[in-house]
Design an enzyme around this catalytic site. Structure first.
Site, PDB file in Angstrom:
ATOM      1  N   ARG A 151      -2.629   8.775  -2.669  1.00  0.00           N
ATOM      2  CA  ARG A 151      -2.803   7.924  -4.116  1.00  0.00           C
ATOM      3  C   ARG A 151      -3.993   8.509  -5.544  1.00  0.00           C
ATOM      4  NH1 ARG A 151      -3.813   2.986  -1.152  1.00  0.00           N
ATOM      5  NH2 ARG A 151      -4.738   1.928  -3.376  1.00  0.00           N
ATOM      6  N   GLU A 187       0.882  -0.318  14.544  1.00  0.00           N
ATOM      7  CA  GLU A 187       1.219   0.796  14.453  1.00  0.00           C
ATOM      8  C   GLU A 187       2.040   1.628  15.679  1.00  0.00           C
ATOM      9  OE1 GLU A 187      -1.837  -0.302  13.635  1.00  0.00           O
ATOM     10  OE2 GLU A 187      -1.044  -0.646  11.337  1.00  0.00           O
ATOM     11  N   SER A 197       1.111  -1.623  -0.329  1.00  0.00           N
ATOM     12  CA  SER A 197      -0.033   0.101  -0.222  1.00  0.00           C
ATOM     13  C   SER A 197       0.952   1.254  -0.262  1.00  0.00           C
ATOM     14  CB  SER A 197      -0.886  -0.396   0.751  1.00  0.00           C
ATOM     15  OG  SER A 197      -0.578  -0.077   2.183  1.00  0.00           O
TER      16      SER A 197
END
Lengths: 284, 269
Positions: free
Chosen positions: A178, A69, A48
């Protein structure tokens, strides 16, 4: 010197568009080739974040902590303690929300040389729903002391901001889109932290924008021009520290900041401009 | 200086520190002090002159609320002036309630919120591995602190990357802020959990400097595996009326209590 493409060069709606993540990985490979301290840190986000090329070039220097994370940002702070320059690449929604306390304490408060790269921010994951939208990240990050917040608008600015971040000691957050955007800046663009850029001159109103919305602001300015309204477009790639001087100057110099010189037009676009000194586009 | 004598003097200093500042975490301070005294006295390859040396060993205090014991230990080993301890918790002092690496030489990480030190330690151990360096990483976590999930994220990564020069030390005093760990959210079987996460597990008496020294200086305990030291301790140790009493998590000794504690340590106020 910063040069933006001319109006003729723009015709933005018709220009090819680019996913800024490609510029991101190309630049990261380039930077890592020149500086062995640079490492990537990811949360299972190789795909990603489009980091396959980095992984191929520097397999030992891509640290994948898995879907974790908090650990990812803590590990980055520890790598910085050991003299490395980590570029943390993860979906902005998870990087910022899930690891907020690590960003605050381990990176910003601790003044660690960590570069946090929030991928696919804003509404980029639109169809995936609100869990994956990252519309709060800028507001959260700019409330934290000691971290520079950068929202690049095109591939050129993405690469330039990364080069600056790699060469500058201290915490930086870069938002990497993106959503495809046309090239706005010329190839020789140099990122200047904390500086706004007037990407289109105008006297009547000012639009301040950044990120994936900047090119749309330029298109809007073209449409306003067709209505006889001269719109200044200011790009604000650094949200923190904000170029307050540029905002104040625009407020003083463009018409929307002072009583109209002529009666308001009934035209649809003009009627939308509010009373405040300038209109800020929404991020993402 | 003998480690036991260093630990005794640091305890005396720390009791005074908390008494005169009017705040602190004396219970957790006293449970961790023997671990810190052993590390700084005989294990860590770091001195006041090498706090910026890239090849120094790292010690990360994850249970940042026992900052008082870190400051008194650093002062005892020359990292900061003993006189500076008098500023503890005062406005504009470098010695905040939780350690700030930007202000205090020798502090490797600004900690306080729990569950942060272990991921940072994993990151440092990864950097050492990338550098093909023999420098070691030690991190001290509280047992209550292990309720934070970030520790377990980091432990998975530590064993996955075979960080065998990383040592996690658990200050296993079995008490958290207001109750026992068992009553709150039990950790047992901690040894089996750590082993299942890929660590070499060893249990020691966390107040026995000899046992601590043996283990902490023989890292890696098992090649290819990070080490998980469960150091059995008592909050408030060895003060008779403080030991193993949750009240002393952050109670401040009054003048009478200070005197009694110092008497037990063979010192005067």
């Amino acid at each position: 010197m910063t040069r933006t493409l001319s109006a003729a060069e723009h015709s933005l709606s018709d220009r090819p568009r680019f996913d800024c993540r490609n510029a991101y990985v190309d630049t990261l490979v380039e930077l890592a080739g020149a500086d062995h301290r640079i490492v990537g840190v990811v949360n299972d986000s190789v795909g990603s974040s489009k980091l396959e090329a980095f992984k191929k070039a520097f397999p030992d220097r891509l640290i994948n902590v898995g879907i974790a994370e908090q650990d990812m940002v803590g590990v980055a702070a520890g790598l910085a303690n050991g003299g490395r320059i980590p570029f943390v690449s993860a979906a902005s929604c998870f990087l910022t929300a899930r690891a907020m306390e690590q960003i605050k304490a381990d990176v910003a408060y601790s003044d660690r040389n960590v570069k946090l790269c929030g991928m696919s921010p804003g509404m980029a994951y639109g169809e995936l729903g609100p869990t994956h939208h990252s519309i709060e990240d800028i507001a959260w990050l700019r409330a934290i002391d000691n971290i520079v917040v950068v929202v690049p608008a095109d591939p050129i600015e993405t690469a330039a901001a990364m080069r600056w971040a790699a060469a500058t000691e201290g915490p930086v957050f870069i938002r990497v889109s993106r959503m495809s955007v046309p090239q706005i800046y010329a190839d020789d663009y140099t990122f200047q932290p904390g500086k706004a850029i007037t990407v289109r001159a105008g006297d009547d109103v000012t639009i301040i924008s950044n990120g994936t919305v900047l090119w749309r602001a330029l298109v809007a300015a073209e449409q306003l021009a067709a209505d006889g309204i001269s719109a200044r477009v200011i790009s604000m790639p650094t949200v923190k520290p904000l170029d307050v001087d540029a905002v104040v100057a625009a407020a003083g110099e463009t018409r929307a900041s002072s009583p109209p010189r002529r009666p308001p037009r009934p035209a649809r676009s003009a009627a939308r401009w509010p009373r405040p000194s300038c209109s800020t586009t929404r991020y993402g | 200086m003998h480690i036991a004598e260093a630990a005794r003097q640091i305890r005396i200093q720390d009791l005074k520190l908390v008494h005169y500042a009017g705040a602190g975490h004396i219970g957790g301070d006293l449970s961790a002090i023997d671990i810190l005294a052993t590390l700084y006295g005989a294990v860590l390859n770091v001195t006041p002159d090498t706090v910026d040396d890239p090849e120094r060993d790292r010690f990360i205090l994850s249970k940042g609320h026992v900052a008082g014991i870190l400051y008194t230990t650093l002062a005892a080993f020359g990292f900061l002036p003993v006189a500076e301890l008098a500023t503890f918790l005062k406005p504009l002092s470098a010695l905040n309630g939780h350690p700030n690496r930007r202000k205090v030489p020798g502090v490797e990480a600004s900690t306080g919120p729990l569950g942060h030190g272990l991921p940072i330690a994993v990151g440092h151990a990864l950097s050492a591995k990338l550098d093909v360096s023999r420098r070691r990483t030690y991190v001290l976590v509280g047992d209550g602190e292990l309720q934070e999930g970030s520790n377990w994220e980091a432990m998975m990564a530590a064993s996955h990357h075979e960080l065998d020069r990383l040592t996690v030390i658990v200050d296993r005093n079995r008490l958290q802020q207001g109750a026992t760990v068992r009553e709150t959210n039990d950790l047992e079987a901690l040894d089996q959990k750590a082993a299942a996460f890929g660590f070499a597990v060893v249990e020691v008496n966390g107040h026995d400097h000899g046992e601590l020294l043996d283990v902490l200086s023989s890292i890696p305990f098992r090649p290819g595996k990070p080490t998980f030291v469960i150091a059995h301790t008592h909050k408030g140790h060895p003060i008779s009326f403080m030991s193993n009493n949750a009240v002393w998590h952050h109670r401040v000794p009054n003048p009478d209590e200070l005197q009694r504690a110092l008497n037990e340590l063979g010192a005067t106020a």
